[in-house]
Design a protein around this motif. Sequence first.
Motif, mmCIF file in Angstrom:
data_model
loop_
_atom_site.group_PDB
_atom_site.id
_atom_site.type_symbol
_atom_site.label_atom_id
_atom_site.label_comp_id
_atom_site.label_asym_id
_atom_site.label_seq_id
_atom_site.Cartn_x
_atom_site.Cartn_y
_atom_site.Cartn_z
ATOM 1 N N SER A 153 -21.687 -13.458 44.609
ATOM 2 C CA SER A 153 -21.008 -12.167 44.921
ATOM 3 C C SER A 153 -21.957 -10.854 44.732
ATOM 4 C CB SER A 153 -20.066 -12.064 43.601
ATOM 5 O OG SER A 153 -20.479 -11.812 42.615
ATOM 6 N N GLN A 154 -23.194 -10.929 44.292
ATOM 7 C CA GLN A 154 -24.111 -9.785 44.191
ATOM 8 C C GLN A 154 -25.287 -9.901 45.094
ATOM 9 O OE1 GLN A 154 -24.957 -8.860 40.309
ATOM 10 N NE2 GLN A 154 -22.943 -8.924 39.765
ATOM 11 N N GLY A 155 -25.174 -10.426 46.382
ATOM 12 C CA GLY A 155 -26.276 -10.739 47.326
ATOM 13 C C GLY A 155 -27.171 -12.041 47.009
ATOM 14 N N THR A 156 -28.061 -11.826 46.149
ATOM 15 C CA THR A 156 -28.759 -12.979 45.549
ATOM 16 C C THR A 156 -28.143 -13.899 44.497
ATOM 17 O OG1 THR A 156 -29.954 -11.656 43.803
ATOM 18 C CG2 THR A 156 -30.848 -11.928 45.982
ATOM 19 N N PRO A 157 -28.162 -15.137 44.548
ATOM 20 C CA PRO A 157 -27.347 -16.074 43.802
ATOM 21 C C PRO A 157 -27.697 -15.705 42.029
ATOM 22 C CG PRO A 157 -29.024 -17.438 44.814
ATOM 23 C CD PRO A 157 -29.169 -15.848 45.256
ATOM 24 N N HIS A 158 -26.823 -16.105 41.268
ATOM 25 C CA HIS A 158 -27.080 -16.117 39.868
ATOM 26 C C HIS A 158 -26.025 -17.447 39.244
ATOM 27 C CE1 HIS A 158 -24.431 -12.745 40.594
ATOM 28 N NE2 HIS A 158 -23.954 -13.103 39.359
ATOM 29 N N LEU A 159 -26.601 -17.685 38.331
ATOM 30 C CA LEU A 159 -25.781 -18.980 37.546
ATOM 31 C C LEU A 159 -25.256 -18.238 36.236
ATOM 32 C CD1 LEU A 159 -28.749 -21.874 37.926
ATOM 33 C CD2 LEU A 159 -26.718 -21.463 39.326
ATOM 34 N N HIS A 160 -23.963 -18.464 36.122
ATOM 35 C CA HIS A 160 -23.271 -18.167 34.657
ATOM 36 C C HIS A 160 -23.215 -19.287 33.807
ATOM 37 C CE1 HIS A 160 -22.293 -13.818 35.329
ATOM 38 N NE2 HIS A 160 -22.506 -13.982 36.541
ATOM 39 N N PHE A 161 -23.177 -19.360 32.580
ATOM 40 C CA PHE A 161 -23.249 -20.163 31.744
ATOM 41 C C PHE A 161 -22.207 -19.932 30.563
ATOM 42 C CE2 PHE A 161 -27.088 -20.859 33.598
ATOM 43 C CZ PHE A 161 -27.202 -22.196 34.043
ATOM 44 N N ALA A 162 -21.331 -20.638 30.167
ATOM 45 C CA ALA A 162 -20.638 -20.324 28.947
ATOM 46 C C ALA A 162 -20.870 -21.450 27.914
ATOM 47 C CB ALA A 162 -19.094 -20.427 29.164
ATOM 48 N N ILE A 163 -21.181 -21.286 26.707
ATOM 49 C CA ILE A 163 -21.521 -22.455 25.728
ATOM 50 C C ILE A 163 -20.754 -22.238 24.445
ATOM 51 C CG2 ILE A 163 -23.487 -23.178 24.273
ATOM 52 C CD1 ILE A 163 -24.212 -23.444 27.353
ATOM 53 N N ASN A 164 -19.971 -23.266 24.151
ATOM 54 C CA ASN A 164 -18.980 -23.036 22.771
ATOM 55 C C ASN A 164 -20.036 -22.676 21.845
ATOM 56 O OD1 ASN A 164 -16.964 -22.862 21.262
ATOM 57 N ND2 ASN A 164 -16.038 -25.077 22.062
ATOM 58 N N SER A 165 -19.373 -21.778 20.936
ATOM 59 C CA SER A 165 -20.062 -21.747 19.567
ATOM 60 C C SER A 165 -19.818 -22.754 18.732
ATOM 61 C CB SER A 165 -19.782 -20.326 18.976
ATOM 62 O OG SER A 165 -19.999 -19.161 19.441
ATOM 63 N N ILE A 195 -28.459 -16.761 34.901
ATOM 64 C CA ILE A 195 -30.013 -16.689 35.456
ATOM 65 C C ILE A 195 -29.867 -16.261 36.720
ATOM 66 C CG2 ILE A 195 -31.873 -18.247 36.144
ATOM 67 C CD1 ILE A 195 -31.215 -20.358 34.233
ATOM 68 N N THR A 196 -30.673 -15.010 37.106
ATOM 69 C CA THR A 196 -30.453 -14.424 38.219
ATOM 70 C C THR A 196 -31.840 -14.678 38.877
ATOM 71 O OG1 THR A 196 -31.530 -12.372 37.540
ATOM 72 C CG2 THR A 196 -29.162 -12.678 37.044
ATOM 73 N N PHE A 197 -31.786 -14.496 40.290
ATOM 74 C CA PHE A 197 -32.914 -14.970 41.268
ATOM 75 C C PHE A 197 -32.993 -13.731 42.157
ATOM 76 C CE2 PHE A 197 -30.365 -18.409 39.736
ATOM 77 C CZ PHE A 197 -31.536 -19.667 39.533
ATOM 78 N N GLN A 198 -34.149 -13.361 42.493
ATOM 79 C CA GLN A 198 -34.463 -12.305 43.489
ATOM 80 C C GLN A 198 -34.322 -12.685 44.733
ATOM 81 O OE1 GLN A 198 -34.665 -9.131 42.121
ATOM 82 N NE2 GLN A 198 -34.323 -10.242 40.247
ATOM 83 N N LYS A 199 -34.355 -14.162 45.022
ATOM 84 C CA LYS A 199 -34.436 -14.442 46.461
ATOM 85 C C LYS A 199 -33.405 -15.653 46.579
ATOM 86 C CE LYS A 199 -39.350 -13.551 47.398
ATOM 87 N NZ LYS A 199 -40.592 -14.027 47.436
ATOM 88 N N GLU A 200 -33.050 -15.682 47.851
ATOM 89 C CA GLU A 200 -31.951 -16.771 48.062
ATOM 90 C C GLU A 200 -32.495 -18.231 47.542
ATOM 91 O OE1 GLU A 200 -28.472 -17.840 48.783
ATOM 92 O OE2 GLU A 200 -29.164 -15.817 49.163
ATOM 93 N N GLN A 259 -14.026 -19.274 38.485
ATOM 94 C CA GLN A 259 -13.652 -18.705 39.854
ATOM 95 C C GLN A 259 -14.971 -18.661 40.762
ATOM 96 O OE1 GLN A 259 -11.943 -14.477 39.215
ATOM 97 N NE2 GLN A 259 -10.628 -15.450 37.750
ATOM 98 N N LYS A 260 -15.802 -19.275 40.197
ATOM 99 C CA LYS A 260 -17.338 -19.130 40.975
ATOM 100 C C LYS A 260 -17.214 -20.332 42.316
ATOM 101 C CE LYS A 260 -18.708 -15.904 38.602
ATOM 102 N NZ LYS A 260 -18.289 -14.394 39.048
ATOM 103 N N LYS A 261 -18.015 -20.391 43.031
ATOM 104 C CA LYS A 261 -17.874 -21.061 44.232
ATOM 105 C C LYS A 261 -18.134 -22.662 43.742
ATOM 106 C CE LYS A 261 -19.703 -21.966 48.998
ATOM 107 N NZ LYS A 261 -20.496 -21.209 50.064
ATOM 108 N N TYR A 262 -19.086 -22.910 42.863
ATOM 109 C CA TYR A 262 -19.414 -24.184 42.510
ATOM 110 C C TYR A 262 -19.388 -24.180 40.880
ATOM 111 C CZ TYR A 262 -21.450 -24.859 47.150
ATOM 112 O OH TYR A 262 -21.671 -24.559 48.528
ATOM 113 N N ILE A 263 -18.575 -25.200 40.238
ATOM 114 C CA ILE A 263 -18.484 -25.017 38.790
ATOM 115 C C ILE A 263 -18.734 -26.404 38.353
ATOM 116 C CG2 ILE A 263 -17.112 -23.037 38.595
ATOM 117 C CD1 ILE A 263 -14.650 -25.123 37.984
ATOM 118 N N GLY A 264 -19.070 -26.623 36.906
ATOM 119 C CA GLY A 264 -19.215 -27.886 36.248
ATOM 120 C C GLY A 264 -19.377 -27.639 34.866
#
Length: 163
Positions: free
Chosen positions: A104-116, A69-74, A28-33
């Motif tokens: 969605s939380q102001g500063t960007p962050h990257l979400h990752f899913a890794i298959n076990s 991975i979260t970022f403190q700045k844009e 559901q994020k803006k960009y995915i891959g």
Amino acid sequence: MSDLQIINFEGNYDNEDAYNRVLGYIAQKKYIGGFGFSCMPEISVVEWFRLSEFYSNYPCSRKIWHFAITFQKEWDSRSLISMAVWVCGIFREKYQSLWGVDYSQGTPHLHFAINSFSYHPDIPPLSETEMHRYLEDLQGRLQQLYPNKTISLIFKEKDGSYV
């Protein structure tokens, strides 16, 4: 506070809907891959992840890993997408991955899913110890790429606190 934080989310992710929930959240994020699945319309990313579990020669209760991975700045979108592809590339020889850029939380962050489960049936599932090694390696690589930034690695405990 660190400039970048790598946060490994709590939970065993051993429930039957773990693939649907984590992959659906990231999709559901803006960009995915990601890596290790095809964009064939008749087979979803969730089904590709399930197929790796089905064909694995190893039992494992944990289905998936979720970290961010979260970022403190844009950061600009190009840099974030490049980083996401690069991070997933670390896992691509053995494990499927999906990434998403979240604003969605102001500063960007990257979400990752890794298959076990590896898409190679004879490779064991991604254990907690091995996942920690991957994330520590990622932290070191990011520190080399960004020597002027502070980069922390955070593992969340079940009660939501940080270790």
